[in-house]
Write an enzyme that holds these catalytic residues in place. Structure first.
Site, PDB file in Angstrom:
ATOM      1  N   LYS A   6      44.100  12.988  79.385  1.00 48.19           N
ATOM      2  CA  LYS A   6      43.689  12.639  80.723  1.00 48.19           C
ATOM      3  C   LYS A   6      42.786  13.707  81.336  1.00 48.19           C
ATOM      4  CE  LYS A   6      48.227  10.658  81.680  1.00 48.19           C
ATOM      5  NZ  LYS A   6      49.438  10.813  82.500  1.00 48.19           N
ATOM      6  N   GLU A  14      35.470  17.392  77.250  1.00 49.25           N
ATOM      7  CA  GLU A  14      36.845  17.868  77.347  1.00 49.25           C
ATOM      8  C   GLU A  14      36.933  18.905  78.466  1.00 49.25           C
ATOM      9  OE1 GLU A  14      39.843  17.585  77.225  1.00 49.25           O
ATOM     10  OE2 GLU A  14      40.747  18.032  75.289  1.00 49.25           O
ATOM     11  N   ASP A  15      38.116  18.996  79.086  1.00 50.58           N
ATOM     12  CA  ASP A  15      38.283  19.977  80.154  1.00 50.58           C
ATOM     13  C   ASP A  15      38.268  21.404  79.619  1.00 50.58           C
ATOM     14  OD1 ASP A  15      40.696  19.692  78.795  1.00 50.58           O
ATOM     15  OD2 ASP A  15      41.836  18.986  80.518  1.00 50.58           O
ATOM     16  N   ASP A  41      40.981  25.451  73.812  1.00 55.09           N
ATOM     17  CA  ASP A  41      41.956  26.546  73.756  1.00 55.09           C
ATOM     18  C   ASP A  41      42.047  26.998  72.291  1.00 55.09           C
ATOM     19  OD1 ASP A  41      44.075  28.190  74.503  1.00 55.09           O
ATOM     20  OD2 ASP A  41      45.554  26.606  74.551  1.00 55.09           O
ATOM     21  N   LYS A  82      38.470  29.162  76.165  1.00 54.73           N
ATOM     22  CA  LYS A  82      39.296  30.376  76.033  1.00 54.73           C
ATOM     23  C   LYS A  82      39.059  30.935  74.638  1.00 54.73           C
ATOM     24  CE  LYS A  82      43.417  28.716  78.528  1.00 54.73           C
ATOM     25  NZ  LYS A  82      44.828  28.331  78.287  1.00 54.73           N
ATOM     26  N   PHE A  96      47.129  30.302  81.556  1.00 54.77           N
ATOM     27  CA  PHE A  96      47.297  28.864  81.753  1.00 54.77           C
ATOM     28  C   PHE A  96      46.671  28.459  83.082  1.00 54.77           C
ATOM     29  CE2 PHE A  96      49.191  24.756  82.313  1.00 54.77           C
ATOM     30  CZ  PHE A  96      49.222  24.284  81.008  1.00 54.77           C
ATOM     31  N   ASP A 127      46.383  19.857  84.001  1.00 56.72           N
ATOM     32  CA  ASP A 127      47.720  19.758  84.585  1.00 56.72           C
ATOM     33  C   ASP A 127      48.693  20.776  84.035  1.00 56.72           C
ATOM     34  OD1 ASP A 127      47.981  18.585  81.935  1.00 56.72           O
ATOM     35  OD2 ASP A 127      49.920  17.819  82.608  1.00 56.72           O
ATOM     36  N   ARG A 130      46.515  18.182  88.758  1.00 58.15           N
ATOM     37  CA  ARG A 130      45.224  17.650  88.272  1.00 58.15           C
ATOM     38  C   ARG A 130      44.244  17.425  89.423  1.00 58.15           C
ATOM     39  NH1 ARG A 130      45.776  15.974  82.896  1.00 58.15           N
ATOM     40  NH2 ARG A 130      47.778  15.074  82.321  1.00 58.15           N
TER      41      ARG A 130
HETATM   42  P1  IMP Z   1      43.571  22.992  72.067  1.00 58.05           P
HETATM   43  O1  IMP Z   1      44.579  24.097  71.945  1.00 58.05           O
HETATM   44  O2  IMP Z   1      42.164  23.529  72.107  1.00 58.05           O
HETATM   45  O3  IMP Z   1      43.779  21.959  71.018  1.00 58.05           O
HETATM   46  O4  IMP Z   1      43.814  22.322  73.470  1.00 58.05           O
HETATM   47  C1  IMP Z   1      44.678  21.229  73.570  1.00 58.05           C
HETATM   48  C2  IMP Z   1      44.884  20.776  74.961  1.00 58.05           C
HETATM   49  O5  IMP Z   1      45.791  21.662  75.587  1.00 58.05           O
HETATM   50  C3  IMP Z   1      43.704  20.717  75.912  1.00 58.05           C
HETATM   51  O6  IMP Z   1      42.962  19.567  75.797  1.00 58.05           O
HETATM   52  C4  IMP Z   1      44.408  20.752  77.247  1.00 58.05           C
HETATM   53  O7  IMP Z   1      44.812  19.459  77.606  1.00 58.05           O
HETATM   54  C5  IMP Z   1      45.608  21.602  76.957  1.00 58.05           C
HETATM   55  N1  IMP Z   1      45.419  22.963  77.478  1.00 58.05           N
HETATM   56  C6  IMP Z   1      45.029  24.062  76.801  1.00 58.05           C
HETATM   57  N2  IMP Z   1      44.975  25.123  77.645  1.00 58.05           N
HETATM   58  C7  IMP Z   1      45.349  24.659  78.862  1.00 58.05           C
HETATM   59  C8  IMP Z   1      45.485  25.265  80.152  1.00 58.05           C
HETATM   60  O8  IMP Z   1      45.255  26.470  80.369  1.00 58.05           O
HETATM   61  N3  IMP Z   1      45.889  24.442  81.153  1.00 58.05           N
HETATM   62  C9  IMP Z   1      46.145  23.121  80.991  1.00 58.05           C
HETATM   63  N4  IMP Z   1      46.030  22.518  79.811  1.00 58.05           N
HETATM   64  C10 IMP Z   1      45.635  23.278  78.754  1.00 58.05           C
END
Ligand code: IMP
Length: 188
Positions: A43, A99-100, A103, A131, A152, A159, A165
């Site tokens: 979302k 994507e937002d 990470d 990040k 975070f 969220d 959000r």
């Molecule tokens: P990934 O670790 O790059 O696969 O990120 C997976 C998902 O974790 C992202 O799409 C976000 O929805 C969530 N996420 C990662 N870091 C944060 C954060 O700092 N706040 C909120 N959601 C996060």
């Protein structure tokens, strides 16, 4: 209700708006003469998708995909489950994943690889937040808004347990909340 005063602001609404416009201008330039498909990852990307798409001066189409992680153990292997797939056929299309945040990179890496099996003309990634310290897989992020520390963050679509959000800015969630000591502040 959550007390917004526990959220320390990292990026203000105006700063975010400026960066989104900048990313949209680059995308408009790079995809000139093409009709890309913007794919928002639900979302979290819904706010970014709405703002970014309205600043892109191209005949874009939009679609959404929703994923859910299989849990801690498998998340580290990068396996995510698609819970809502695309409606559009992307064969031969230029796809831009919106994507937002990136990470570990596992989600976007998985999605890119999955979408590539459908023979699109190209697949690129656009994120608002990056990040770099948290990255576990090497992946190219063509369009990246802000590099942020490994904390975070919430707001602007992001969220914590489905909350925050709606915040128009991006804020850092205090460690004691992010690590789950939630009840104490929730009932205060
Ligand atoms: P990934 O670790 O790059 O696969 O990120 C997976 C998902 O974790 C992202 O799409 C976000 O929805 C969530 N996420 C990662 N870091 C944060 C954060 O700092 N706040 C909120 N959601 C996060």
């Amino acid at each position: 209700m959550q007390p917004p005063e526990v959220i320390e602001q990292l990026l203000g609404a105006e700063e975010i708006e400026g960066k989104v416009r900048e990313l949209a201008a680059r995308i408009t330039e790079d995809y000139r003469g093409k009709d890309p498909v913007l794919v928002g990852v639900l979302k979290g990307a819904f706010v970014m998708m709405a703002d970014l798409s309205r600043c892109i001066d191209l005949p874009v189409e939009m679609d959404f995909i929703a994923v859910s992680s299989y849990g801690k153990e498998t998340a580290s292997s990068g396996v995510v489950r698609i819970v809502k797939d695309l409606d559009l056929d992307i064969e031969g299309r230029h796809v831009l994943l919106i994507e937002d945040i990136v990470d570990t990179g596992l989600t976007l890496n998985y999605l890119m690889n999955t979408l590539k099996t459908r023979n699109p003309a190209s697949v690129e990634v656009c994120v608002l937040l990056n990040k770099p310290e948290a990255r576990k897989v090497d992946m190219e992020v063509r369009y990246s808004g802000f590099e942020i520390p490994d904390r975070f963050v919430v707001g602007y679509g992001l969220d914590f347990a489905e909350r925050f959000r709606h915040l128009p800015y991006i804020g850092i969630l205090p460690d004691e909340v992010a690590t789950g000591v939630e009840e104490s502040w929730e009932t205060e």
